[in-house]
Design a protein around this motif. Structure first.
Motif, PDB file in Angstrom:
ATOM      1  N   ARG A  55       6.546  26.071 -20.039  1.00 49.50           N
ATOM      2  CA  ARG A  55       7.985  26.318 -20.194  1.00 49.50           C
ATOM      3  C   ARG A  55       8.701  25.412 -19.198  1.00 49.50           C
ATOM      4  O   ARG A  55       8.072  24.719 -18.410  1.00 49.50           O
ATOM      5  CB  ARG A  55       8.361  27.810 -20.039  1.00 49.50           C
ATOM      6  CG  ARG A  55       7.508  28.680 -19.206  1.00 49.50           C
ATOM      7  CD  ARG A  55       7.642  28.535 -17.731  1.00 49.50           C
ATOM      8  NE  ARG A  55       8.983  28.398 -17.246  1.00 49.50           N
ATOM      9  CZ  ARG A  55       9.294  27.713 -16.179  1.00 49.50           C
ATOM     10  NH1 ARG A  55       8.359  27.096 -15.465  1.00 49.50           N
ATOM     11  NH2 ARG A  55      10.543  27.595 -15.770  1.00 49.50           N
ATOM     12  N   GLY A  56      10.038  25.459 -19.239  1.00 49.03           N
ATOM     13  CA  GLY A  56      10.815  24.543 -18.408  1.00 49.03           C
ATOM     14  C   GLY A  56      11.107  23.283 -19.222  1.00 49.03           C
ATOM     15  O   GLY A  56      10.226  22.775 -19.929  1.00 49.03           O
ATOM     16  N   ARG A  95      11.470  26.090 -29.573  1.00 43.43           N
ATOM     17  CA  ARG A  95      12.478  26.648 -28.652  1.00 43.43           C
ATOM     18  C   ARG A  95      13.757  25.827 -28.787  1.00 43.43           C
ATOM     19  O   ARG A  95      13.701  24.600 -28.741  1.00 43.43           O
ATOM     20  CB  ARG A  95      11.957  26.641 -27.200  1.00 43.43           C
ATOM     21  CG  ARG A  95      10.761  27.573 -27.020  1.00 43.43           C
ATOM     22  CD  ARG A  95      10.503  27.902 -25.576  1.00 43.43           C
ATOM     23  NE  ARG A  95      11.561  28.715 -25.004  1.00 43.43           N
ATOM     24  CZ  ARG A  95      11.705  28.909 -23.693  1.00 43.43           C
ATOM     25  NH1 ARG A  95      10.896  28.338 -22.839  1.00 43.43           N
ATOM     26  NH2 ARG A  95      12.671  29.683 -23.231  1.00 43.43           N
ATOM     27  N   ASN A 169      12.816  29.073 -12.478  1.00 41.26           N
ATOM     28  CA  ASN A 169      11.862  28.111 -11.925  1.00 41.26           C
ATOM     29  C   ASN A 169      12.193  26.731 -12.459  1.00 41.26           C
ATOM     30  O   ASN A 169      12.034  26.452 -13.650  1.00 41.26           O
ATOM     31  CB  ASN A 169      10.418  28.452 -12.295  1.00 41.26           C
ATOM     32  CG  ASN A 169       9.477  27.325 -11.858  1.00 41.26           C
ATOM     33  OD1 ASN A 169       9.137  26.452 -12.645  1.00 41.26           O
ATOM     34  ND2 ASN A 169       9.108  27.314 -10.598  1.00 41.26           N
ATOM     35  N   GLN A 207      10.619  34.479 -13.819  1.00 43.50           N
ATOM     36  CA  GLN A 207      10.040  33.175 -13.455  1.00 43.50           C
ATOM     37  C   GLN A 207      10.216  32.870 -11.961  1.00 43.50           C
ATOM     38  O   GLN A 207       9.428  32.116 -11.388  1.00 43.50           O
ATOM     39  CB  GLN A 207      10.694  32.041 -14.268  1.00 43.50           C
ATOM     40  CG  GLN A 207      10.315  32.013 -15.732  1.00 43.50           C
ATOM     41  CD  GLN A 207      11.344  32.720 -16.589  1.00 43.50           C
ATOM     42  OE1 GLN A 207      11.960  33.696 -16.164  1.00 43.50           O
ATOM     43  NE2 GLN A 207      11.535  32.244 -17.804  1.00 43.50           N
ATOM     44  N   ASP A 248      18.689  23.221 -18.656  1.00 40.30           N
ATOM     45  CA  ASP A 248      17.940  23.031 -19.901  1.00 40.30           C
ATOM     46  C   ASP A 248      18.674  22.097 -20.855  1.00 40.30           C
ATOM     47  O   ASP A 248      18.064  21.456 -21.695  1.00 40.30           O
ATOM     48  CB  ASP A 248      17.686  24.389 -20.553  1.00 40.30           C
ATOM     49  CG  ASP A 248      16.826  25.242 -19.642  1.00 40.30           C
ATOM     50  OD1 ASP A 248      15.600  25.143 -19.733  1.00 40.30           O
ATOM     51  OD2 ASP A 248      17.390  25.951 -18.780  1.00 40.30           O
ATOM     52  N   ASN A 258      21.445  26.910 -18.419  1.00 36.28           N
ATOM     53  CA  ASN A 258      20.258  27.191 -17.589  1.00 36.28           C
ATOM     54  C   ASN A 258      19.913  28.658 -17.803  1.00 36.28           C
ATOM     55  O   ASN A 258      20.599  29.387 -18.543  1.00 36.28           O
ATOM     56  CB  ASN A 258      20.555  26.877 -16.117  1.00 36.28           C
ATOM     57  CG  ASN A 258      19.293  26.818 -15.272  1.00 36.28           C
ATOM     58  OD1 ASN A 258      18.355  26.109 -15.615  1.00 36.28           O
ATOM     59  ND2 ASN A 258      19.240  27.581 -14.198  1.00 36.28           N
ATOM     60  N   LYS A 259      18.863  29.093 -17.159  1.00 34.97           N
ATOM     61  CA  LYS A 259      18.369  30.471 -17.348  1.00 34.97           C
ATOM     62  C   LYS A 259      19.485  31.500 -17.211  1.00 34.97           C
ATOM     63  O   LYS A 259      20.366  31.360 -16.365  1.00 34.97           O
ATOM     64  CB  LYS A 259      17.265  30.725 -16.317  1.00 34.97           C
ATOM     65  CG  LYS A 259      16.559  32.051 -16.417  1.00 34.97           C
ATOM     66  CD  LYS A 259      16.013  32.353 -17.782  1.00 34.97           C
ATOM     67  CE  LYS A 259      15.087  31.297 -18.308  1.00 34.97           C
ATOM     68  NZ  LYS A 259      14.730  31.472 -19.742  1.00 34.97           N
TER      69      LYS A 259
HETATM   70  O1  MRU Z   1      12.732  29.953 -20.466  1.00 36.04           O
HETATM   71  P1  MRU Z   1      12.212  28.914 -19.536  1.00 36.04           P
HETATM   72  O2  MRU Z   1      11.372  29.432 -18.431  1.00 36.04           O
HETATM   73  O3  MRU Z   1      11.610  27.732 -20.250  1.00 36.04           O
HETATM   74  O4  MRU Z   1      13.566  28.414 -18.902  1.00 36.04           O
HETATM   75  C1  MRU Z   1      13.722  27.215 -18.342  1.00 36.04           C
HETATM   76  C2  MRU Z   1      13.924  27.408 -16.915  1.00 36.04           C
HETATM   77  O5  MRU Z   1      12.968  27.608 -16.226  1.00 36.04           O
HETATM   78  C3  MRU Z   1      15.222  27.339 -16.303  1.00 36.04           C
HETATM   79  O6  MRU Z   1      16.297  27.531 -17.072  1.00 36.04           O
HETATM   80  C4  MRU Z   1      15.224  26.144 -15.393  1.00 36.04           C
HETATM   81  O7  MRU Z   1      16.064  26.382 -14.359  1.00 36.04           O
HETATM   82  C5  MRU Z   1      15.585  24.881 -16.088  1.00 36.04           C
HETATM   83  S1  MRU Z   1      14.237  24.119 -16.790  1.00 36.04           S
HETATM   84  C6  MRU Z   1      13.962  22.875 -15.687  1.00 36.04           C
END
Ligand code: MRU
Length: 370
Positions: A55-56, A95, A169, A207, A248, A258-259
């Protein structure tokens, strides 16, 4: 980054020729178990992205790029083009929010135009490797540019550590190596600047607790895990010097997805005059969008991620625990959008810029007409 004395990227291959195999770190078992998995088919790669073994934003893009290599190797000779198109479509829909996924697939599509068979396999492999190497290199450079921001705070407060708050993360686990938001933290720590990180736990999937805390521990960076709702209180009491998050997807005007929960941190930072930075490589921009709140697609995930929490029991067994009445429904938006007006600056591989169309185009002039 190093795990148990060995250097790991988050995605890599081992072996040669037909025996070459793609490996990833399974992030669903961290921090309690460090598990490596092999991905053999396009369906494996799709599951890895959808079920968040990887992920990320950056890592999702790199994994999709390697998925195209697997597609090329496993395509039936009589239906190469059809198989590749279906595989890329499957990968694209795993995703929806991170730009890097579509960006990486587009790069592979361009590289493979008109090719098939052995030649396509060779080119897809080279392109996947280039995307992965570039991701790591860009993240390393984000660290160098972000370092100067941390240095500047450290010089103003030579008597104490620089306190940085981060959400979710965006460390090396979210990319191929180094990370985006955490790359400046590692660069500062390695340069001997005292840093301390407030790690938001980041509900619902935690995360921050499971991945960011694990990464920082492995590297020896001082940190404290905090409940998601604690950040505003800490900012009111002068306990946060900087917020740095990842992203993201970022629009050409600087709105950043972002998250989920990032927007609330940005509001609290704005109210308390705490600088709020977003770190990203150029693969995370979406130059086709202007208004992020209106136009960035927000993934809605399974409600059980909100209703059920997983962790280690006292007996050391991984367990899932229901935290609400069994009949209670839940909703689970995975991301939110922070408007550019709340962002102090964007830390990119080309430098730090204002979160605005002019700021971004000053670093990426070639995208003016994109
Ligand atoms: O749902 P995820 O864990 O794939 O989400 C992404 C993220 O970890 C965050 O939004 C992150 O801060 C940006 S991805 C580098």
């Amino acid at each position: 980054m190093n795990v148990n004395g060995r250097h790991y990227r988050t995605i890599w291959t081992e072996g040669e020729g037909e025996g070459e195999t793609l490996f990833i770190i399974d992030q669903t078992t961290l921090p309690h178990e460090f598990r490596v998995r092999a991905l053999q088919s396009v369906d494996d790669v799709c599951s890895a992205i959808r079920d968040m073994w990887v992920r990320g934003a950056g890592l999702i893009g790199a994994t999709a790029a390697w998925g195209v290599w697997i597609a090329a190797r496993t395509a039936p000779a009589g239906d190469f083009c059809g198989f590749m198109t279906r595989s890329m479509d499957k990968l694209r829909t795993t995703r929806p929010t991170a730009s890097n996924l579509a960006w990486a697939l587009e790069r592979q599509k361009k590289a493979l135009a008109g090719l098939s068979g052995e030649e396509a396999v060779r080119v897809a492999r080279a392109e996947a490797q280039a995307i992965a190497d570039e991701d790591a290199d860009f993240c390393r450079r984000i660290g160098e540019h972000g370092l100067s921001i941390i240095k500047e705070v450290a010089e103003r407060h030579p008597d104490r550590a620089v306190n940085i708050l981060t959400h979710c993360n965006a460390g090396w686990l979210a990319f191929v190596d180094y990370g985006s938001a955490l790359s400046p933290v590692y660069a500062a720590f390695d340069a001997g600047i005292p840093v301390h990180v407030w790690v938001d736990e980041t509900r619902p999937r935690n995360q921050g607790a499971s991945l960011t805390a694990w990464e920082l521990s492995r590297h020896g960076v001082p940190h404290d895990l905090i409940a998601d709702n604690a950040g505003g209180h800490l900012m009111q009491h002068g306990m946060v010097d900087l917020v740095i998050t990842g992203a993201d997807r970022v629009t050409r005007c600087g709105d950043a997805a972002n998250k989920i929960g990032t927007y609330l941190k940005a509001l609290a930072a704005f109210d308390n005059k705490v600088p709020f930075y977003v770190a990203l490589p150029s693969s995370t921009y979406d130059f086709t969008l202007r208004d992020g709140v209106r136009d960035i697609p927000i993934e809605e995930r399974n409600a059980d991620e909100v209703r059920v929490v997983s962790g280690l029991s006292k007996g050391g067994k991984r367990e899932d625990v229901l935290i609400c009445p069994p009949e209670t429904p839940a909703r689970n938006w995975a991301f939110d959008v922070t408007p550019s007006r709340l962002i102090t600056g964007l830390i990119t591989e080309r430098g730090v810029c204002h979160a605005s169309e002019n700021g971004i185009l000053s670093l990426y002039p070639e995208r003016r007409n994109a």
